[in-house]
Design a protein around this motif. Structure first.
Motif, short mmCIF file in Angstrom:
data_model
loop_
_atom_site.label_atom_id
_atom_site.label_comp_id
_atom_site.label_asym_id
_atom_site.label_seq_id
_atom_site.Cartn_x
_atom_site.Cartn_y
_atom_site.Cartn_z
N LEU A 38 0.85 -1.19 0.00
CA LEU A 38 0.00 0.00 0.00
C LEU A 38 0.89 1.24 0.00
O LEU A 38 1.82 1.35 0.79
CB LEU A 38 -0.92 0.00 1.22
CG LEU A 38 -1.99 -1.09 1.26
CD1 LEU A 38 -2.78 -1.01 2.56
CD2 LEU A 38 -2.93 -0.97 0.07
N ARG A 40 1.57 5.69 -0.47
CA ARG A 40 1.07 6.96 0.05
C ARG A 40 0.06 7.61 -0.89
O ARG A 40 -0.59 8.58 -0.52
CB ARG A 40 2.24 7.92 0.26
CG ARG A 40 2.93 8.38 -1.01
CD ARG A 40 4.11 9.30 -0.70
NE ARG A 40 4.74 9.89 -1.87
CZ ARG A 40 5.70 9.33 -2.57
NH1 ARG A 40 6.13 8.11 -2.23
NH2 ARG A 40 6.23 9.93 -3.62
N VAL A 42 -3.42 7.84 -3.02
CA VAL A 42 -4.80 7.40 -2.80
C VAL A 42 -5.64 7.71 -4.05
O VAL A 42 -5.32 8.63 -4.82
CB VAL A 42 -5.44 8.08 -1.57
CG1 VAL A 42 -4.69 7.70 -0.30
CG2 VAL A 42 -5.48 9.60 -1.73
N ASP A 43 -6.73 6.94 -4.21
CA ASP A 43 -7.63 7.21 -5.32
C ASP A 43 -8.64 8.28 -4.90
O ASP A 43 -8.57 8.84 -3.79
CB ASP A 43 -8.32 5.93 -5.80
CG ASP A 43 -9.22 5.29 -4.74
OD1 ASP A 43 -9.54 5.95 -3.73
OD2 ASP A 43 -9.62 4.13 -4.93
N ARG A 45 -11.51 8.10 -3.88
CA ARG A 45 -12.34 7.71 -2.74
C ARG A 45 -11.53 7.63 -1.45
O ARG A 45 -12.02 7.23 -0.41
CB ARG A 45 -13.02 6.36 -3.01
CG ARG A 45 -14.00 6.40 -4.18
CD ARG A 45 -14.60 5.04 -4.47
NE ARG A 45 -13.58 4.07 -4.86
CZ ARG A 45 -13.06 3.98 -6.08
NH1 ARG A 45 -13.44 4.82 -7.02
NH2 ARG A 45 -12.16 3.07 -6.35
N GLY A 46 -10.25 7.99 -1.55
CA GLY A 46 -9.39 7.98 -0.38
C GLY A 46 -8.75 6.64 -0.07
O GLY A 46 -8.11 6.49 0.98
N ASN A 47 -8.88 5.66 -0.96
CA ASN A 47 -8.28 4.34 -0.74
C ASN A 47 -6.83 4.34 -1.20
O ASN A 47 -6.53 4.82 -2.31
CB ASN A 47 -9.05 3.27 -1.51
CG ASN A 47 -10.47 3.10 -1.02
OD1 ASN A 47 -10.70 3.06 0.18
ND2 ASN A 47 -11.41 3.00 -1.95
N PRO A 48 -5.92 3.81 -0.40
CA PRO A 48 -4.52 3.75 -0.83
C PRO A 48 -4.34 2.84 -2.04
O PRO A 48 -4.96 1.77 -2.13
CB PRO A 48 -3.78 3.20 0.40
CG PRO A 48 -4.83 2.53 1.23
CD PRO A 48 -6.11 3.24 0.96
N ILE A 49 -3.48 3.26 -2.96
CA ILE A 49 -3.21 2.52 -4.19
C ILE A 49 -2.05 1.55 -3.94
O ILE A 49 -1.06 1.91 -3.32
CB ILE A 49 -2.88 3.49 -5.33
CG1 ILE A 49 -4.10 4.36 -5.65
CG2 ILE A 49 -2.40 2.75 -6.58
CD1 ILE A 49 -3.79 5.53 -6.56
N TYR A 178 1.72 11.32 -8.71
CA TYR A 178 0.30 11.49 -8.96
C TYR A 178 0.00 11.79 -10.43
O TYR A 178 -1.01 11.34 -10.97
CB TYR A 178 -0.28 12.59 -8.08
CG TYR A 178 -0.83 12.10 -6.76
CD1 TYR A 178 -1.91 11.22 -6.72
CD2 TYR A 178 -0.27 12.49 -5.55
CE1 TYR A 178 -2.42 10.74 -5.52
CE2 TYR A 178 -0.76 12.02 -4.34
CZ TYR A 178 -1.84 11.16 -4.33
OH TYR A 178 -2.34 10.69 -3.14
N GLU A 185 -6.03 6.03 -12.82
CA GLU A 185 -6.92 6.18 -11.67
C GLU A 185 -8.29 6.67 -12.12
O GLU A 185 -9.32 6.17 -11.65
CB GLU A 185 -6.28 7.15 -10.67
CG GLU A 185 -6.94 7.16 -9.29
CD GLU A 185 -8.16 8.07 -9.23
OE1 GLU A 185 -9.14 7.70 -8.54
OE2 GLU A 185 -8.15 9.13 -9.87
N THR A 192 -6.52 -1.24 -5.38
CA THR A 192 -6.57 -0.58 -4.08
C THR A 192 -6.91 -1.63 -3.02
O THR A 192 -6.67 -2.82 -3.22
CB THR A 192 -7.61 0.56 -4.08
OG1 THR A 192 -8.90 0.03 -4.44
CG2 THR A 192 -7.23 1.64 -5.09
#
Length: 366
Positions: A38, A40, A42-43, A45-49, A178, A185, A192
């Motif tokens: 995992l 740093r 995030v997508d 929705r706030g889920n770690p990539i 990013y 993404e 995720t």
């Protein structure tokens, strides 16, 4: 034609999340070692990539103090250092000719945020002592995962007769930014938390040296690796197209790669599939339509499940791993390697194991 140049593998180097050399990656993949983690990032929705990064210690080698005259980002820093790491392995093998051409596989323009910077790579190649590579003979192909196979075609078409002693093909890719992750993404393609139909981007570099001289080829128990000319094709229904996805491009690439191949049935297929269901359709089409050229128990190998999707470094990595496996595997005589790019390029080629003595005598007879 019988007197056309034939290319052989004479060197290879690699680094990615599961190993710092071709042999280490081959062994780790064979053991099923996975290095997804995992990150740093995030997508929306706030889920770690999930990513598959190269261990930090690789980037703190004391001899790799990069030229800091111009700013470069962390992904560019990583890409340069991974390239130096993999090319250093090639240099240690003594497989390189003087002033060798270097053909770099690069991601598609749409996916090339913070790609390997060519000017900074050239400067740091010189600093690292890689003066056997000619900056004037550096070329790049921005066609994504299949670019490495397109580079082999370029070598056959334009370089094999001009530089028979050798040419270098490879890539170094770091997705840790990013801006690089934004497009996949937005397409909901990244892995995720929890099960989903996505992939884990991975860091990595891989380089191979191809030569038209069988006496310079890597040898194991008298055997060397022939790298056959690739078959290239385009899929009209790709990720950036509104056309219907039919899987015809990979089928055409398979058939082109197999058209002039008269060797033993294909033992294994080394694939760029990365965990997305999208890629299974084209594989099913291509494999079914070329079934008569494959062994009855053909084995599918897709090492992205261990080291992540290596982007532009995918095809050189698959080529090196398939070749290494042939040199170590007494039962296998030939593998098929294929790679598919997001923007539609499809490529496939065959690597075949042959006795060095036979190839040298063949060359002497021509």
């Amino acid at each position: 034609m019988d007197d056309a140049p034939q290319l052989y593998l004479s060197g290879m180097g690699m680094v990615n999340a599961i190993g710092g050399s071709v042999s280490m990656v081959w062994a780790a993949a064979g053991a099923g070692i996975n290095r997804y983690t995992l990150s740093r990032f995030v997508d929306d929705r706030g889920n770690p990539i999930r990513l598959a990064p190269v261990p930090d210690e690789v980037f703190y080698h004391p001899g790799w103090a990069l030229d800091e005259g111009d700013f470069h980002s962390e992904p560019q820093d990583h890409a340069i250092k991974m390239a130096l790491h993999a090319l250093g392995q090639v240099a240690e093998q003594g497989a390189f000719p003087e002033q060798a051409p270097l053909i770099l596989a690069m991601n598609e323009p749409e996916l090339c945020a913070d790609c390997l910077p060519l000017d900074k790579l050239k400067a740091n190649l010189a600093l690292a002592g890689h003066d056997w590579l000619s900056p004037e003979l550096l070329r790049n192909l921005h066609t994504g995962r299949a670019a490495g196979l397109e580079a082999v075609a370029f070598a056959y078409d334009y370089l094999a007769e001009t530089y028979p002693q050798g040419m270098v093909i490879g890539a170094s890719d770091s997705p840790n930014h990013y801006t690089r992750l934004r497009i996949p993404e937005k397409q909901s393609r990244l892995l995720t938390l929890g099960p989903n139909d996505g992939y884990a981007p991975g860091e990595g570099a891989a380089f191979v040296v191809l030569t038209a001289d069988p006496a310079r080829a890597l040898e194991e128990n008298g055997q060397i690796i022939v790298v056959h000319p690739p078959g290239l094709a385009r899929e009209t229904g790709h990720w950036f197209s509104d056309e219907h996805y039919r899987g015809e491009g990979l089928d055409a690439a398979f058939k082109a790669a197999l058209a002039d191949y008269n060797g033993p049935a294909i033992h294994s297929i080394y694939s760029s599939m990365n965990g997305e269901r999208y890629w299974a359709k084209e594989y099913g089409v291509a494999m079914t339509r070329s079934r008569d050229r494959l062994s009855d128990d053909v084995h599918l190998v897709h090492p992205a499940e261990y080291y992540g999707d290596l982007g532009s470094a995918t095809a050189p990595s698959l080529l090196a791993l398939a070749a290494f496996d042939l040199l170590k595997n007494t039962r296998a005589q030939s593998h098929l390697v294929y790679s598919s790019s997001d923007a539609g390029l499809r490529g496939a080629l065959i690597v075949e194991k042959r006795p060095r003595a036979m190839e040298i005598s063949k060359g002497e007879a021509i």
